[in-house]
Design a protein around this motif. Sequence first.
Motif, PDB file in Angstrom:
ATOM      1  N   GLY A 128      -5.453  -5.282  -6.761  1.00 33.16           N
ATOM      2  CA  GLY A 128      -5.289  -4.018  -6.952  1.00 33.16           C
ATOM      3  C   GLY A 128      -6.851  -3.316  -7.071  1.00 33.16           C
ATOM      4  O   GLY A 128      -6.780  -2.147  -7.464  1.00 33.16           O
ATOM      5  N   LYS A 129      -7.927  -3.735  -6.382  1.00 35.72           N
ATOM      6  CA  LYS A 129      -9.377  -3.278  -6.494  1.00 35.72           C
ATOM      7  C   LYS A 129      -9.791  -3.073  -5.199  1.00 35.72           C
ATOM      8  O   LYS A 129      -9.855  -3.724  -4.441  1.00 35.72           O
ATOM      9  CB  LYS A 129     -10.262  -4.010  -7.161  1.00 35.72           C
ATOM     10  CG  LYS A 129      -9.882  -4.231  -8.601  1.00 35.72           C
ATOM     11  CD  LYS A 129     -10.884  -5.196  -9.441  1.00 35.72           C
ATOM     12  CE  LYS A 129     -10.415  -5.531 -10.913  1.00 35.72           C
ATOM     13  NZ  LYS A 129     -11.585  -6.513 -11.332  1.00 35.72           N
ATOM     14  N   PHE A 130      -9.931  -1.753  -4.785  1.00 38.62           N
ATOM     15  CA  PHE A 130     -10.617  -1.612  -3.473  1.00 38.62           C
ATOM     16  C   PHE A 130     -11.901  -0.712  -3.542  1.00 38.62           C
ATOM     17  O   PHE A 130     -12.073   0.253  -3.889  1.00 38.62           O
ATOM     18  CB  PHE A 130      -9.532  -0.367  -2.693  1.00 38.62           C
ATOM     19  CG  PHE A 130     -10.031   0.024  -1.385  1.00 38.62           C
ATOM     20  CD1 PHE A 130     -10.159  -0.751  -0.242  1.00 38.62           C
ATOM     21  CD2 PHE A 130     -10.479   1.447  -1.387  1.00 38.62           C
ATOM     22  CE1 PHE A 130     -10.600  -0.400   0.918  1.00 38.62           C
ATOM     23  CE2 PHE A 130     -11.101   1.856  -0.331  1.00 38.62           C
ATOM     24  CZ  PHE A 130     -11.164   0.872   1.109  1.00 38.62           C
ATOM     25  N   GLY A 174       1.106  13.280   5.522  1.00 37.12           N
ATOM     26  CA  GLY A 174       0.461  13.456   4.152  1.00 37.12           C
ATOM     27  C   GLY A 174      -0.813  12.587   3.934  1.00 37.12           C
ATOM     28  O   GLY A 174      -1.315  12.756   2.870  1.00 37.12           O
ATOM     29  N   VAL A 175      -1.367  11.767   4.856  1.00 41.48           N
ATOM     30  CA  VAL A 175      -2.495  11.132   4.788  1.00 41.48           C
ATOM     31  C   VAL A 175      -3.686  12.015   4.211  1.00 41.48           C
ATOM     32  O   VAL A 175      -3.792  13.332   4.751  1.00 41.48           O
ATOM     33  CB  VAL A 175      -2.842  10.190   5.983  1.00 41.48           C
ATOM     34  CG1 VAL A 175      -1.751   9.361   6.229  1.00 41.48           C
ATOM     35  CG2 VAL A 175      -3.382  11.312   7.087  1.00 41.48           C
ATOM     36  N   GLY A 176      -4.611  11.354   3.354  1.00 42.49           N
ATOM     37  CA  GLY A 176      -5.703  12.367   3.062  1.00 42.49           C
ATOM     38  C   GLY A 176      -6.983  11.623   2.547  1.00 42.49           C
ATOM     39  O   GLY A 176      -6.900  10.198   2.419  1.00 42.49           O
ATOM     40  N   ALA A 177      -7.984  12.176   2.164  1.00 44.43           N
ATOM     41  CA  ALA A 177      -9.108  11.495   1.783  1.00 44.43           C
ATOM     42  C   ALA A 177      -9.138  11.073   0.332  1.00 44.43           C
ATOM     43  O   ALA A 177      -8.443  11.847  -0.728  1.00 44.43           O
ATOM     44  CB  ALA A 177     -10.404  12.382   1.922  1.00 44.43           C
ATOM     45  N   ILE A 178      -9.827   9.897  -0.207  1.00 43.66           N
ATOM     46  CA  ILE A 178      -9.796   9.483  -1.507  1.00 43.66           C
ATOM     47  C   ILE A 178     -11.361   9.258  -1.941  1.00 43.66           C
ATOM     48  O   ILE A 178     -12.151   9.032  -0.862  1.00 43.66           O
ATOM     49  CB  ILE A 178      -9.059   8.140  -1.820  1.00 43.66           C
ATOM     50  CG1 ILE A 178      -9.417   7.061  -0.723  1.00 43.66           C
ATOM     51  CG2 ILE A 178      -7.641   8.661  -1.988  1.00 43.66           C
ATOM     52  CD1 ILE A 178      -8.391   6.002  -1.027  1.00 43.66           C
ATOM     53  N   LYS A 179     -11.712   9.002  -3.271  1.00 49.85           N
ATOM     54  CA  LYS A 179     -13.149   8.876  -3.633  1.00 49.85           C
ATOM     55  C   LYS A 179     -13.197   7.779  -4.549  1.00 49.85           C
ATOM     56  O   LYS A 179     -12.206   7.443  -5.163  1.00 49.85           O
ATOM     57  CB  LYS A 179     -13.723  10.095  -3.985  1.00 49.85           C
ATOM     58  CG  LYS A 179     -12.953  10.735  -5.144  1.00 49.85           C
ATOM     59  CD  LYS A 179     -13.515  11.972  -5.542  1.00 49.85           C
ATOM     60  CE  LYS A 179     -12.978  12.728  -6.881  1.00 49.85           C
ATOM     61  NZ  LYS A 179     -11.351  12.818  -6.860  1.00 49.85           N
ATOM     62  N   LYS A 180     -14.350   7.295  -5.143  1.00 49.57           N
ATOM     63  CA  LYS A 180     -14.640   6.259  -5.981  1.00 49.57           C
ATOM     64  C   LYS A 180     -14.076   7.088  -7.227  1.00 49.57           C
ATOM     65  O   LYS A 180     -14.187   8.152  -7.437  1.00 49.57           O
ATOM     66  CB  LYS A 180     -16.077   6.036  -6.069  1.00 49.57           C
ATOM     67  CG  LYS A 180     -16.583   5.274  -5.009  1.00 49.57           C
ATOM     68  CD  LYS A 180     -18.014   5.138  -5.146  1.00 49.57           C
ATOM     69  CE  LYS A 180     -18.989   4.647  -3.948  1.00 49.57           C
ATOM     70  NZ  LYS A 180     -20.134   4.126  -3.949  1.00 49.57           N
ATOM     71  N   GLY A 181     -13.167   6.011  -8.127  1.00 53.70           N
ATOM     72  CA  GLY A 181     -12.624   6.458  -9.282  1.00 53.70           C
ATOM     73  C   GLY A 181     -11.068   6.890  -9.120  1.00 53.70           C
ATOM     74  O   GLY A 181     -10.408   6.922 -10.096  1.00 53.70           O
ATOM     75  N   ASP A 182     -10.696   7.033  -7.821  1.00 54.39           N
ATOM     76  CA  ASP A 182      -9.204   7.447  -7.636  1.00 54.39           C
ATOM     77  C   ASP A 182      -8.420   6.227  -7.998  1.00 54.39           C
ATOM     78  O   ASP A 182      -8.791   5.078  -7.782  1.00 54.39           O
ATOM     79  CB  ASP A 182      -9.069   8.155  -6.336  1.00 54.39           C
ATOM     80  CG  ASP A 182      -9.597   9.271  -6.300  1.00 54.39           C
ATOM     81  OD1 ASP A 182      -9.752  10.014  -7.047  1.00 54.39           O
ATOM     82  OD2 ASP A 182      -9.679   9.718  -4.978  1.00 54.39           O
ATOM     83  N   LYS A 183      -6.996   6.551  -8.459  1.00 49.97           N
ATOM     84  CA  LYS A 183      -5.949   5.528  -8.824  1.00 49.97           C
ATOM     85  C   LYS A 183      -4.890   5.839  -7.683  1.00 49.97           C
ATOM     86  O   LYS A 183      -4.389   6.973  -7.975  1.00 49.97           O
ATOM     87  CB  LYS A 183      -5.708   5.573 -10.040  1.00 49.97           C
ATOM     88  CG  LYS A 183      -6.979   5.003 -11.072  1.00 49.97           C
ATOM     89  CD  LYS A 183      -6.470   4.553 -12.365  1.00 49.97           C
ATOM     90  CE  LYS A 183      -7.973   4.172 -13.480  1.00 49.97           C
ATOM     91  NZ  LYS A 183      -8.461   3.208 -12.779  1.00 49.97           N
ATOM     92  N   ASP A 221       6.168  -1.555  -5.739  1.00 45.38           N
ATOM     93  CA  ASP A 221       5.124  -0.791  -6.361  1.00 45.38           C
ATOM     94  C   ASP A 221       3.729  -1.334  -5.870  1.00 45.38           C
ATOM     95  O   ASP A 221       3.691  -2.703  -6.266  1.00 45.38           O
ATOM     96  CB  ASP A 221       5.195  -0.265  -7.348  1.00 45.38           C
ATOM     97  CG  ASP A 221       6.278   0.618  -7.888  1.00 45.38           C
ATOM     98  OD1 ASP A 221       6.681   1.383  -6.888  1.00 45.38           O
ATOM     99  OD2 ASP A 221       6.890   0.629  -8.798  1.00 45.38           O
ATOM    100  N   LEU A 222       2.816  -0.644  -5.496  1.00 48.58           N
ATOM    101  CA  LEU A 222       1.210  -0.998  -5.390  1.00 48.58           C
ATOM    102  C   LEU A 222       0.365  -0.262  -6.068  1.00 48.58           C
ATOM    103  O   LEU A 222       0.361   0.989  -5.744  1.00 48.58           O
ATOM    104  CB  LEU A 222       1.172  -1.049  -3.783  1.00 48.58           C
ATOM    105  CG  LEU A 222      -0.478  -1.574  -3.301  1.00 48.58           C
ATOM    106  CD1 LEU A 222      -0.960  -2.888  -3.738  1.00 48.58           C
ATOM    107  CD2 LEU A 222      -0.534  -1.454  -1.680  1.00 48.58           C
ATOM    108  N   GLU A 223      -0.206  -0.582  -6.900  1.00 47.50           N
ATOM    109  CA  GLU A 223      -1.252   0.269  -7.481  1.00 47.50           C
ATOM    110  C   GLU A 223      -2.707  -0.429  -7.218  1.00 47.50           C
ATOM    111  O   GLU A 223      -2.842  -1.412  -7.224  1.00 47.50           O
ATOM    112  CB  GLU A 223      -1.049   0.102  -9.193  1.00 47.50           C
ATOM    113  CG  GLU A 223       0.242   0.512  -9.474  1.00 47.50           C
ATOM    114  CD  GLU A 223       0.530   0.747 -11.017  1.00 47.50           C
ATOM    115  OE1 GLU A 223      -0.620   0.387 -11.821  1.00 47.50           O
ATOM    116  OE2 GLU A 223       1.530   0.964 -11.551  1.00 47.50           O
ATOM    117  N   VAL A 224      -3.475   0.480  -6.967  1.00 47.07           N
ATOM    118  CA  VAL A 224      -4.907   0.417  -6.400  1.00 47.07           C
ATOM    119  C   VAL A 224      -5.854   1.194  -7.141  1.00 47.07           C
ATOM    120  O   VAL A 224      -5.778   2.586  -7.099  1.00 47.07           O
ATOM    121  CB  VAL A 224      -4.940   0.621  -4.692  1.00 47.07           C
ATOM    122  CG1 VAL A 224      -6.359   0.433  -4.317  1.00 47.07           C
ATOM    123  CG2 VAL A 224      -3.984  -0.484  -4.286  1.00 47.07           C
TER     124      VAL A 224
END
Length: 226
Positions: free
Chosen positions: A63-65, A201-210, A220-223
């Motif tokens: 669950g950590k990326f 709907g793909v898009g950008a993410i940043k550090k701290g996002d869940k 379900d997958l939580e990251v």
Amino acid sequence: MTYAFTPVPQPTLPIKGSDNLFPIHRIYCVGRNYAEHTKEMGGDTKDPPFFFQKNPDNIVTDGKFPYPPATQNLHFEIELVVGLKSGGVNIKPADAMGHVFGYAVGIDMTRRDLQDVAKKLARPWEVAKAFEASAPCTALVPAAQVADPSKGAIWVDVNGERRQTGDLSQMIWDIPNQIAFLSTLFELKSGDLIFTGTPAGVGAIKKGDKLKGHVAGVGDLEVAVI
């Protein structure tokens, strides 16, 4: 057999409801397999499927990326993942589902800026797709426990906001035809994983996002992006 040095551990996926582990052989990913995503990426839905690979040890299940280096534009792509218990060459679509061990929820993390450069220069995609931890994934759910992997909701939320949504029935190439087509290019084997494509709907993410991804009937997958 004596090795010159200690080999790296065999990459595996847990199996829901079992103490056994699924040993990963290869990871194949189909590109542009939902019509709306194909359009948003500038493709043609009439094109035959194409595939790229990730490395088996790109899978992460904790669950950590960790946000990767060398990118300023990291994208998520939610996907149904298919795990094979057997394989072969020139598999017929009618026989393909008999090779399926189970299903998981995965995210194909992509360094989109590096991918865009590779596309323009007609170079391979490995630096954009096959980097460390680029394939967060759930445990595999045995096929007998998934009622119908050909339809059902697939979506991902980022920080509680819905970013991708679709239905498995919207795949251009369904699971049997993906397996059949792949088997004309490679000898498929037990332990292979197939990431089956992502909706629009793909898009950008940043550090701290869940992120929270969902595939109907699978889980379900939580990251957390760290």
